[in-house]
Every structure is written in structure tokens, then in C-alpha cells.
Design an enzyme around this catalytic site. Structure first.
Site, PDB file in Angstrom:
ATOM      1  N   HIS A 170      66.851  34.840  50.985  1.00  0.00           N
ATOM      2  CA  HIS A 170      66.630  35.751  52.101  1.00  0.00           C
ATOM      3  C   HIS A 170      67.924  35.900  52.896  1.00  0.00           C
ATOM      4  CE1 HIS A 170      62.507  35.696  51.178  1.00  0.00           C
ATOM      5  NE2 HIS A 170      62.010  35.031  52.196  1.00  0.00           N
ATOM      6  N   LYS A 188      55.091  35.871  62.775  1.00  0.00           N
ATOM      7  CA  LYS A 188      55.422  34.479  62.461  1.00  0.00           C
ATOM      8  C   LYS A 188      56.833  34.153  62.945  1.00  0.00           C
ATOM      9  CE  LYS A 188      52.764  34.377  58.138  1.00  0.00           C
ATOM     10  NZ  LYS A 188      52.930  34.540  56.674  1.00  0.00           N
ATOM     11  N   ARG A 237      50.179  26.397  61.524  1.00  0.00           N
ATOM     12  CA  ARG A 237      51.494  26.407  62.182  1.00  0.00           C
ATOM     13  C   ARG A 237      51.438  26.562  63.691  1.00  0.00           C
ATOM     14  NH1 ARG A 237      54.266  30.453  57.982  1.00  0.00           N
ATOM     15  NH2 ARG A 237      54.667  28.976  56.284  1.00  0.00           N
ATOM     16  N   CYS A 265      59.532  30.710  55.729  1.00  0.00           N
ATOM     17  CA  CYS A 265      60.885  30.668  55.155  1.00  0.00           C
ATOM     18  C   CYS A 265      61.907  31.400  56.021  1.00  0.00           C
ATOM     19  CB  CYS A 265      60.865  31.270  53.749  1.00  0.00           C
ATOM     20  SG  CYS A 265      59.968  32.832  53.618  1.00  0.00           S
ATOM     21  N   SER A 284      60.727  36.460  45.542  1.00  0.00           N
ATOM     22  CA  SER A 284      60.166  35.148  45.182  1.00  0.00           C
ATOM     23  C   SER A 284      59.293  34.600  46.296  1.00  0.00           C
ATOM     24  CB  SER A 284      61.269  34.153  44.832  1.00  0.00           C
ATOM     25  OG  SER A 284      62.140  33.976  45.927  1.00  0.00           O
ATOM     26  N   GLY A 301      52.939  26.561  41.372  1.00  0.00           N
ATOM     27  CA  GLY A 301      53.490  27.768  41.992  1.00  0.00           C
ATOM     28  C   GLY A 301      55.002  27.722  42.125  1.00  0.00           C
TER      29      GLY A 301
END
Lengths: 336, 336
Positions: free
Chosen positions: A241, A212, A92, A121, A151, A5
Site C-alpha cells: 500500500h 477505519k 478494534r 493495514c 492483496s 488465507g
């Protein structure tokens, strides 16, 4: 696990680049990608289909193949003595799983019971920028609006952006199959568009991506009373980002103090010189390790309020690099 | 004035579409664009070079040719009896010049002394969404992060995005001459990138675009005590500005009340159904008149805090339509 990936490929590159101490390495995937070849440190490896027994004798297992894969195989790896560093959201928020950004809360690694989670991320880059400010001035409130690259949705999303972008004049009617969420009912073009949805919606009207950022930030920064709000948005950017962050500090500070705190912080680079048009942008941050911070300015109404512009490569610091840094810290702290 | 520009063309279309009561019309420009042909209501007009005497006998002059052109010619037009509706920033903050979004402060038109200013595109759509909330619940604070299209920088910026987007694999090295500011020293690619600069920087670290949003919002909403903060960002979108807006109300409200207030507001359309992935996006708002509002949700920490996602066509409601609506209101209010 998840070697073929977008993040898996970056993990491999980080392990090579950082000269990670490896005696032996295995590349795992689902049956679909098994059999592919991967070059690592000049040698060719065949990607193996993951099975519970694949993890026999493994010290560190880096997972990045989706939440359901982690749920299935991470316990198997732990049972066989591995420490799993999981890049999915599966564990998480588990109490027993430390959620770690080494620059911020490395000491939480001591609490691990076999699984360490790598944060989302968009959370990672934000907490890297916020932690030095929280340490020096305290922090009461964070409002973030994100500008997220495709991405983060995988290699197929990148290819879809590429195909759509090639047909400038028909952007509105471009075929869309991947975004905002592959499994969702509706898909929208991302080229020349902005989609204010990342991940599915929770019942409270926030997306899971937004929740998140909210929950992970509190957990990593050890502060349930910190008010965090997020609006997460997907853009036609390949990698990198960006985040527009408004933060209210507990104590007064000057712009110079905030800039100095950012400058001194580990893993963060101050890139802030408006008079020379110097500020972070995703196209320039792609492929780099650092979290870049610029456009730092005091709120015009609240002297404790500051605005920051935070950019990082979501596949590098936002995923692969942070996972490998966790692995390094596990060795450094003699946990492995 | 400025008939051949991106906004000038939209003004012409709005005048046609709205069947504006016109006895005679003239299309003016700089000497550079004079001589071009423009079709209007089925007739062909030749664009004339603007001169002071061009404005003899004119009732309403729509200006959209840059601040310096407005500074030079608007007083000449006023001297000759015209009411100037100026789409540049030249006069917006002048005490004697009303700054008008008809849905919000039409009554300010009574104060005009020859010039009425059309606000900045990013301001217009935001105040349309905020005004109904301010009226019903009061308002103390606004924090906005924008996602702005390149058409706000003119036709050349659109062409630059198109050229850059065609070369996906070389995005980082794409030739850039237009953005973030044509006259600035440095230019950056916009395709597959995000540029956190619109207009030049003021000494306080904010851009002029950000200061416009801050100052214009207070002026239009008649509230100097309203705290407004803005981060303005350019994206690879052709047309349609999006805004992530966090607002703190003076009084408590429910999400349902906020949605109802937006739904009832003039010029604004509620587009908010997360469970069916319904929210505004620029690619779908382009060409439409309305200001679209979605993703409305209550802040998780502050019950008076709400998050909104506001999208509008920056050339239509953000510029040309608002100017033509001002002209209609001048007639309606019998000022002309």
C-alpha cells in the site's frame, strides 16, 4: 485461525522468520479449508477445523479469518485462557480492546482483557510514520489519499487481477467478481483501472475503510482532537500500500527535522533522495518488514504543513508482522 | 505539429468529431515521423516535416510535440500570422501567454499575443471541478494527490506497460526504459507498481508536474493567494487521470450545495451515488469528453472542507479536446 488465507500464510512465515518461541502450534480454519497441509519449521501440519475446544491450552491465538469468525471464536478462546490477537475489524473500536502498533502504543497492551486488536493495514503504516512527528512537533490535521494493493482483498482478488491483466486490449470488458467488495452488487475490473471504493459505504458517504483509518488513527495515537480525513483507493498493484499524506504539525519544523524524526523512528526507514530518484514504491517494498517514507517536503503555503509518501507491505507490517510483534510484546511485557 | 503522437492523434479525432470549420489542414512532425500517412475526414494526408515556412497562411497551429519544438517553431508560426495553441509547458507561465481552460477563463483569450497555452492535463480536470465551487463559495486551500495514467508519457510508455503487464510473475524484474522520465537516469517498472515521480524534480523537492499543478491552477483561477499543494503519482492505468482533491472553501456550504454546483458546471458531470456504487473510474472515463466528479463529502472536522474524486481522459479533456475548444473559442470570440 485463518491459516490458509493471504494473511495467515504471512503470519506463519513471520513466526518462522522471527524464530518466535513456540512449544506447540495449531493451524485452524473453516471446514472448507480444513485438511490442507502446511509446512512449518520443516514439519508438516494438517489444518484443523476450528471449534471452541480447539483453544484449550492455547496461550496466544492469532486470528485472521474475517470479522464474523472472530466474533464467534475469539470469546471462546479468551474463555479458555488464550490472548487473542485479532486482525479483523470486529473488536478494534471496543473500549476494552487495545488497538496496538507496538512502535506507537505498546503500553496499551497492559489494558488488554483477552483480546488485542491489530489495526487496519492502511492505518498501521501511516501511524508508524506519523507518531515520531506527533511526538516531536505535535499534530493537528492529517489528510491521506491511499493507493492500495489488491492483496488486501485476499488471494482471489490477486488471481482476478492476474487474469484481467493478461488481456490488455479488453481491460474495459474484463470479467470482475471480486472488487471492490465481493459481497457488493457491482464489481469492476481492477487491471488498468482505479476503484475509489474499499469496503462498503457508510451513511456519511465515507467507506468503512476510510472510517477505519480516521477512527483507528485517533485511538492508536490517543488523540480524539486530531483531525483525520481519508480517501481510500484500490489499484492494480499486487502487494504494497502507498499513501500520500498531508500533515499539519502543531509547531514549526524544518524538512531536515522531519526527515531526522522519521529516520530515528522504530520500524520506519527514510528513503528520500529525489536527486537520485530514490523514493518508496510498492513493487520494491513487497516482502519487506519496514514502513518506507519518502518525498518529504514542506507545504509551500503552510510552514507547519508537510507532505509524505508512505509505503509498506500490507500483508507484512500491515497485518501479519504487526500481529506477531504484538505477540512478542505480550511476552516481553510479561503479560503472557 | 506533433501529429503522430498520442495527443496529436486525439487532436485529429476531436477536429473530426466536433466538425471543426476547416478549409485546409496540414499535419506536421519532426523529420523522424515525416512521410507517415494520416486519414482525416476520409482523405489521406502525408505528414510533413515542420519548417518555419510550413506556417505560411496558417490561421491556427495546434502544437503538441514537446517543449523544445514549441520553443523553436511557435515564434515562427506567430511571425507568419498564426495563433499557436501550445500543449507543451514551454510558454504556460509567460505573462504574455494566456493559459486557458475555456470553461474557466475563456475571457483571458482576449489577452493573447499569438500564443495561447493549453494547461497540463492534471491541472485542466481539477480546475474544471474547482471553478464552480470557487465562484459560489470562495476557496482558500487545495490539496491534491493524483493517480495518473501512462498515456501522459506517450505511446511508448503505453507499450511498455503492455509488455510488462503480460509477465505478471516477474513484475519486479520487468525491463523498464520509459518511466518515470525517459531521459532520467533510473527507470522503474510501472506494471503492478506505483511511481511517485512524474517529470523531473525541482530543487524544492517537488516534481515539475507538481509545480505545474500548483502554479497553473493559481494562474488559470486568477488567485495567487490560493494555497495549492500537489503530489503527482504514476500508475498502471492506460488512459484517464484520477485525482483525490481536498478543498477548503472560504464560506460554509452543504454537501448538497457542492453537488449542485458541480452538476451545474459546464464540461463537468456529477457521478456520485455511493449507495449504488456510482463513482468515476478511469477505465470508464477513457475516450469521453467530460470531467467526472464523485465521492463528494464534507470533511468530518472542518465544515468548509470537502473531498472530491475527479476523473477525466488525460488525452481528451486533458489535452486534445481542451486545445480544440480553445480554437473554437478563438473563432467564437472573433479573435480569428
Amino acid at each position: 485461525m485463518g491459516a490458509t488465507g493471504a494473511v495467515g500464510q504471512q503470519m506463519k512465515e513471520q513466526l518462522e522468520k522471527r524464530n518466535f518461541p513456540i512449544k506447540d502450534i495449531m493451524f485452524l480454519s473453516s471446514s472448507r479449508s480444513a485438511g490442507k497441509e502446511i509446512e512449518f519449521n520443516g514439519k508438516t501440519f494438517i489444518v484443523q477445523e476450528a471449534k471452541p475446544e480447539s483453544f484449550e491450552g492455547i496461550d496466544i491465538a492469532l486470528f485472521s479469518a474475517g470479522g464474523s469468525v472472530s466474533e464467534k471464536f475469539a470469546p471462546e478462546a479468551v474463555k479458555r485462557g488464550a490472548v487473542v490477537i485479532d486482525n479483523t475489524s470486529a473488536f478494534r473500536m471496543d473500549k476494552d480492546v487495545p488497538l496496538v502498533v507496538p512502535e506507537v502504543n505498546k503500553s496499551d497492551l497492559g489494558l488488554q482483557k483477552g483480546i488485542v486488536a491489530n489495526p487496519n493495514c492502511s492505518t498501521i503504516q501511516m501511524v508508524c510514520a506519523l507518531q515520531p512527528l506527533k511526538e516531536q512537533f505535535g499534530m493537528t490535521k492529517v489528510v491521506v489519499s491511499t493507493y492500495q494493493a489488491v492483496s488486501g482483498a485476499g488471494l482471489d482478488a490477486i488471481n482476478e487481477l492476474k487474469t484481467q491483466a493478461a488481456d490488455f486490449d479488453n481491460a474495459k470488458d474484463a470479467e470482475a467478481k471480486m472488487l471492490p467488495v465481493k459481497s457488493a452488487e457491482h464489481h469492476y475490473p481492477i487491471a488498468f483501472n482505479v476503484i475509489p471504493q474499499i469496503d462498503q459505504f457508510a451513511d456519511n458517504g465515507y467507506t468503512f475503510e476510510e472510517m477505519k483509518m480516521i477512527n483507528e488513527t485517533k485511538k492508536i495515537m490517543h488523540d480524539d482532537s486530531l483531525a483525520v480525513a481519508a480517501t481510500c483507493v484500490r489499484l492494480p498493484v499486487v502487494t504494497g500500500h502507498s499513501e500520500s499524506v498531508y500533515v499539519e504539525l502543531a509547531r514549526a519544523a524544518t524538512v531536515e527535522q522531519v526527515k531526522q524524526a522519521i529516520k530515528d523512528a522504530p520500524g520506519v526507514e527514510l528513503m528520500d533522495d529525489p536527486s537520485n530518484q530514490v523514493y518508496p514504491m510498492p513493487l520494491m517494498a513487497a516482502g519487506l518488514d519496514e514502513v518506507f517514507v519518502g518525498r518529504i517536503r514542506q507545504d509551500l503555503d503552510n510552514p507547519n504543513g508537510f507532505h509524505l509518501w508512505v509505503v509498506a507491505d500490507n500483508l507484512v507490517k500491515g497485518a501479519a508482522l504487526n500481529s506477531v510483534q504484538i505477540a512478542e510484546a505480550l511476552i516481553e511485557e510479561k503479560i503472557i
